[in-house]
Design a protein around this motif. Structure first.
Motif, mmCIF file in Angstrom:
data_model
loop_
_atom_site.group_PDB
_atom_site.id
_atom_site.type_symbol
_atom_site.label_atom_id
_atom_site.label_comp_id
_atom_site.label_asym_id
_atom_site.label_seq_id
_atom_site.Cartn_x
_atom_site.Cartn_y
_atom_site.Cartn_z
ATOM 1 N N ILE A 156 0.868 -1.184 0.000
ATOM 2 C CA ILE A 156 0.000 0.000 0.000
ATOM 3 C C ILE A 156 0.906 1.236 0.000
ATOM 4 O O ILE A 156 1.773 1.386 0.866
ATOM 5 C CB ILE A 156 -0.928 0.020 1.226
ATOM 6 N N ILE A 157 0.701 2.099 -0.980
ATOM 7 C CA ILE A 157 1.530 3.289 -1.165
ATOM 8 C C ILE A 157 0.688 4.525 -0.847
ATOM 9 O O ILE A 157 -0.389 4.711 -1.436
ATOM 10 C CB ILE A 157 2.081 3.359 -2.598
ATOM 11 N N PRO A 158 1.135 5.395 0.063
ATOM 12 C CA PRO A 158 0.307 6.525 0.510
ATOM 13 C C PRO A 158 0.272 7.693 -0.494
ATOM 14 O O PRO A 158 1.080 7.758 -1.424
ATOM 15 C CB PRO A 158 0.985 6.955 1.807
ATOM 16 N N ARG A 205 5.629 11.061 -4.079
ATOM 17 C CA ARG A 205 5.752 11.753 -5.363
ATOM 18 C C ARG A 205 6.585 10.957 -6.369
ATOM 19 O O ARG A 205 6.414 11.108 -7.573
ATOM 20 C CB ARG A 205 6.374 13.131 -5.162
ATOM 21 N N THR A 206 7.505 10.128 -5.843
ATOM 22 C CA THR A 206 8.419 9.388 -6.720
ATOM 23 C C THR A 206 8.561 7.947 -6.248
ATOM 24 O O THR A 206 8.786 7.691 -5.063
ATOM 25 C CB THR A 206 9.814 10.041 -6.731
ATOM 26 N N ASN A 236 -0.542 12.592 -5.880
ATOM 27 C CA ASN A 236 0.697 13.361 -5.924
ATOM 28 C C ASN A 236 1.835 12.622 -6.614
ATOM 29 O O ASN A 236 2.945 13.142 -6.702
ATOM 30 C CB ASN A 236 1.132 13.736 -4.504
ATOM 31 N N LEU A 237 1.562 11.421 -7.115
ATOM 32 C CA LEU A 237 2.611 10.624 -7.738
ATOM 33 C C LEU A 237 2.964 11.199 -9.111
ATOM 34 O O LEU A 237 2.122 11.272 -10.009
ATOM 35 C CB LEU A 237 2.149 9.168 -7.874
ATOM 36 N N LYS A 274 -10.074 10.581 -13.886
ATOM 37 C CA LYS A 274 -9.742 9.491 -14.804
ATOM 38 C C LYS A 274 -8.496 9.835 -15.627
ATOM 39 O O LYS A 274 -7.735 8.944 -16.018
ATOM 40 C CB LYS A 274 -10.939 9.231 -15.728
ATOM 41 N N LYS A 275 -8.284 11.135 -15.876
ATOM 42 C CA LYS A 275 -7.090 11.550 -16.615
ATOM 43 C C LYS A 275 -5.824 11.136 -15.873
ATOM 44 O O LYS A 275 -4.883 10.601 -16.457
ATOM 45 C CB LYS A 275 -7.080 13.064 -16.814
ATOM 46 N N LYS A 276 -5.819 11.401 -14.580
ATOM 47 C CA LYS A 276 -4.642 11.063 -13.795
ATOM 48 C C LYS A 276 -4.468 9.557 -13.724
ATOM 49 O O LYS A 276 -3.340 9.043 -13.762
ATOM 50 C CB LYS A 276 -4.761 11.655 -12.395
ATOM 51 N N PHE A 277 -5.568 8.826 -13.606
ATOM 52 C CA PHE A 277 -5.516 7.369 -13.607
ATOM 53 C C PHE A 277 -4.851 6.863 -14.888
ATOM 54 O O PHE A 277 -3.936 6.025 -14.852
ATOM 55 C CB PHE A 277 -6.928 6.808 -13.485
#
Length: 653
Positions: free
Chosen positions: A575-577, A581-582, A603-604, A628-631
Motif C-alpha cells: 500500500i503506497i500513501p 511523489r516518486t 501526488n505521484l 480518470k485523466k490522472k488514472f
C-alpha cells in the motif's frame, strides 16, 4: 316529391361541401406554412487520423527534472529571436493554452514551408524524412501531453482544433487547410523532453500562391458585385440589412457539391470545395467552404463573423455574426434546402435555438467539447433583435438599434495569486465589466484539475500543486486568470526539547521503525525517503505517510528509493500513501508474488524504470486518484515501469 328533391339537393350540397372544404383548408394552410425542408448533413468530415510514434531509444522515465519551457509561442525553427511573428485572429483568442501553442507552431512551420512536400506524402514513415521536417512544439521536464494533462485522444483533438482555428482565422490562405499534422512524438534529448509534430502538404504546394491569389481576385469581384447598385446589397446605415442582403445573394450564387460531401477518402477531405476557394472561385462548395467564403465577404464589408465547427446530422460548419455587439448564428449552407427553396429558418438565431434545431431536434446544431471540432470554444450567440422577421417586416426608416444590449468589455478576478489548503472550497470572485452587461454568464476552468477542481463557479483544492484558474465571459470571450497554490500539509510535530529539535537538521542516521527504514531527503528537512522494509520476508508492506524519529520529530514520506523492496520474494501486498511523489527505479523489481498493489496517486509524478518489473502476472493494481485523466497517466507510467501485465482499477478519491 318536391320536398324529396329539396332534401336530395341539400344532401348533395352537404356532400360537396364536405369534399371541398378540406381542400380549401389544405390550400390555405400551405399558403401560410412552409413544409418541412431537408438539408445536406455530414459534409464536414472528421479530421484525418494523426499517428503517434514511439522512438525505440526513448527512455521516457529517465529524466532530470527541469523547468518547463513552452516554445510553441517563441521557437519553431532555429533561434527564437529569428522566429517568424504569428498572425492570429478571433478564433485564436478562444483556444486553450495547449491549442494556442500548437496553432503558433503550425503557423510558423507552414509559412516557412517546413512540411513534407506533396510529392513525398506517400513515403513519409522514415526517420530521415520525419527528422528533416519535424517541428518542435514543446521542451521541458515532461512531454507536451503530460504538461497539459492530455490523453492520446485529447492531444489529437488539440492538434485538430488548432488546425481548424488557424484556417478559420486565415480562410484566404488555402495552405492552412491543406497542410495538416500527420505524426507526433516525444523524445528525451540532452536532459529535456522534446515534443515534435510533422506536417504533410496534402495538395501541391507549388499551387498555394496561385490559389490564394485567385481567392483574393474572386473576393474583390464578389465585393464589387455586392456594392453594385443593381444588386442593392450593401446598406451604408444598417449592417444587419447588409448581412441579410449578402446572405441571400451569396447562397443564390452557389451550388452545393454533393460529390465532395459523399467522398470520404483522403482526397475528398482535401477537396477545394471545403475551402473559401470552392465558394468564391468555383461557386461550388460544402459547408466549411460556404462558411469560409461568407466570413471573408462579411469581414471585407466590416462585419465581424466567425466560423463554428460542430455537428448537425454529422460534421458541419456554420457562422456566427456580430451586430451591435451581439452574436447571431447563421447557416448559409442550409439557407437553400435540398428542394431548392430559399429559406431563412437558420438566419440570425441564438445558440439556444440552434441547439434545439429551431424546433426540430433532428436538426440540432451542437458544439461537442469532446470532439476534434473547435466550435465549442467559440462565443455563443444571444442576439434576438435583428431576426429575419424583424428585418423583413420592418420598414427601413422604422428600424432601431439594439440599444438595450450592453456588451461585455472585460472580466476580472479579485486576486491574481492566492493560496488554498487541501479540502478548502471557495466561489470564484468574478466581476463582469460593465456591471450592467446584458449577458453575465462566464465559464471557470482549471489548468490542473488534479490540484484545483472546478464545479461550475466553485473551486475546490484537492491535492498539493499549482493551477491557473481562467474565467471566460460568454459574451466576447474576455478572460482573467488567477494562480492558485496548494501547499503540502505541514507535518504534525511532537513537542521536543529545543536542543533536540535543533539537531533535526543535522540528522543523517536512518530512521528505523516497524514500518520500514527511512532516510531524510537531502535539502528536505521535513521529508524522508522509504529505503527498505524492515523485514525482507514480510508478506505485506504498508508505507506510512509520516514517520517520527527517536527525538519525536515527524517527517512526511515523499519518495520510495531505488530498489527499496527489490527481490522480496514473500511480498504479496503493498500500500503506497498519497504523499509519495516518486517511486524509484526497480523499487519492487522481481517481487514475484506481489499480486495486490494499492496506490493513492494524486501526488505521484514519477515511476522509475523497472519499478514493477517481475511482479506476479495479473497483479491487481488499484489506483486512488481524483480524475480518470490522472488514472490513465499513472497506468501508462506503471506499464512502462514493468507492470504491463497487471490489471488496473480506478477508484475516485
Amino acid at each position: 316529391m318536391s320536398s324529396s328533391k329539396t332534401n336530395s339537393v341539400k344532401a348533395l350540397a352537404i356532400s360537396v361541401a364536405l369534399f371541398v372544404l378540406p381542400l380549401m383548408v389544405t390550400s390555405i394552410f400551405k399558403a401560410d406554412v412552409k413544409a418541412a425542408a431537408t438539408y445536406p448533413t455530414g459534409d464536414m468530415h472528421e479530421p484525418p487520423a494523426i499517428t503517434e510514434l514511439i522512438p525505440d531509444d526513448d527512455p521516457l522515465e529517465n529524466s532530470a527534472p527541469k523547468e518547463d519551457t513552452l516554445v510553441g509561442n517563441t521557437l519553431i525553427l532555429g533561434d527564437a529571436l529569428n522566429a517568424a511573428p504569428i498572425e492570429t485572429g478571433e478564433h485564436y483568442r478562444y483556444l486553450s493554452p495547449a491549442e494556442k501553442a500548437i496553432y503558433s507552431a503550425l503557423y510558423r512551420s507552414i509559412v516557412s514551408n517546413n512540411f513534407i512536400p506533396y510529392s513525398q506524402r506517400t513515403n513519409t514513415y522514415t526517420w530521415d524524412c520525419l527528422n528533416t521536417y519535424k517541428t518542435l512544439v514543446y521542451s521541458g521536464s515532461s512531454t507536451f501531453q503530460n504538461a497539459y494533462d492530455l490523453s492520446t485522444k485529447e492531444y489529437e483533438n488539440v492538434l485538430n482544433r488548432a488546425q481548424e482555428a488557424l484556417y478559420f482565422d486565415h480562410p484566404e490562405k488555402v495552405e492552412f487547410y491543406m497542410c495538416h499534422t500527420s505524426y507526433y512524438w516525444s523524445k528525451y534529448e540532452s536532459g529535456n523532453f522534446n515534443s515534435y509534430i510533422v506536417i504533410t502538404a496534402n495538395y501541391d504546394e507549388t499551387a498555394f500562391e496561385n490559389i490564394d491569389s485567385q481567392i483574393t481576385t474572386a473576393l474583390n469581384k464578389w465585393i464589387s458585385d455586392l456594392k453594385n447598385p443593381s444588386n442593392n446589397c450593401v446598406n451604408q446605415t444598417w449592417d444587419a440589412l447588409t448581412e441579410l442582403n449578402v446572405h441571400d445573394y451569396y447562397v443564390g450564387n452557389l451550388q452545393y457539391d454533393h460529390a465532395c460531401a459523399a467522398d470520404r477518402s483522403t482526397a475528398g477531405y482535401y477537396n477545394l470545395s471545403h475551402t473559401a476557394y470552392g465558394a468564391l472561385v468555383n461557386h461550388l462548395a460544402v459547408c466549411d467552404g460556404y462558411s469560409a467564403g461568407y466570413e471573408l465577404i462579411l469581414k471585407r464589408l466590416g462585419i465581424e463573423s466567425m466560423i463554428i465547427a460542430g455537428y448537425a446530422g454529422g460534421g458541419h460548419a456554420w457562422n456566427i455574426v456580430r451586430l451591435d455587439g451581439s452574436w447571431y448564428e447563421v447557416d448559409t449552407t442550409w439557407a437553400i434546402s435540398t428542394e431548392g427553396e430559399l429559406r431563412h429558418d437558420w438566419f440570425n438565431r441564438t445558440t439556444a435555438e440552434y441547439e434545439k434545431g429551431v424546433g426540430d431536434s433532428s436538426k440540432a446544431h451542437l458544439r461537442n467539447s469532446s470532439s476534434a471540432f473547435v466550435g465549442f470554444r467559440m462565443p455563443k450567440a444571444y442576439g434576438t433583435h435583428y431576426t429575419y422577421d424583424y428585418l423583413s417586416q420592418t420598414d427601413v426608416n422604422s428600424l432601431i438599434r439594439d440599444e438595450q444590449y450592453v456588451a461585455v468589455t472585460g472580466i476580472s478576478l479579485s486576486q491574481s495569486e492566492m493560496e488554498m489548503q487541501i479540502g478548502q472550497s471557495i466561489v470564484a470572485d468574478v466581476q463582469i465589466i460593465p456591471e450592467n452587461a446584458t449577458v453575465k454568464d462566464y465559464v471557470v476552468k482549471s489548468s490542473n484539475y488534479d490540484c484545483i477542481e472546478v464545479d461550475e463557479h466553485i473551486l475546490r483544492a484537492i491535492a498539493p500543486g499549482e493551477a491557473i484558474i481562467t474565467v471566460t465571459s460568454a459574451d466576447g470571450g474576455h478572460t482573467a486568470q488567477c494562480k492558485i497554490t496548494v501547499p503540502l500539509p505541514e507535518p504534525e510535530k511532537v513537542d521536543a526539547p529545543e536542543e533536540v529539535a535543533d539537531k533535526q537538521v543535522d540528522t543523517v542516521a536512518p530512521i528505523d521503525t516497524e514500518k520500514g527504514v527511512f532516510e531524510i531527503t537531502p535539502d528536505k528537512n521535513t521529508e524522508v525517503t522509504f529505503k527498505a522494509g524492515n523485514n525482507k520476508k514480510a508478506s505485506s508492506i504498508t508505507i506510512p505517510s509520516t514517520v517520527t524519529d527517536e527525538n519525536g520529530c515527524m517527517y512526511t514520506v515523499t519518495e520510495i528509493e531505488d530498489g527499496a523492496c527489490k527481490g522480496y520474494k514473500k511480498l504479496k501486498k503493498v500500500i503506497i500513501p498519497e504523499t509519495i511523489r516518486t517511486i524509484g527505479k526497480g523499487a519492487f523489481k522481481n517481487c514475484s508474488n506481489l499480486s495486490v498493489i494499492k496506490i493513492k496517486g494524486n501526488n505521484l509524478l514519477k515511476v522509475g524504470s523497472g519499478a514493477f518489473k517481475g511482479i506476479k502476472k495479473g497483479a491487481k493494481i488499484t489506483i486512488y486518484v481524483s480524475t480518470k485523466k490522472k488514472f490513465t497517466r499513472l497506468v501508462k507510467l506503471i506499464k512502462k515501469a514493468g507492470g504491463s501485465k497487471a490489471i488496473f482499477k480506478f477508484k475516485k478519491q
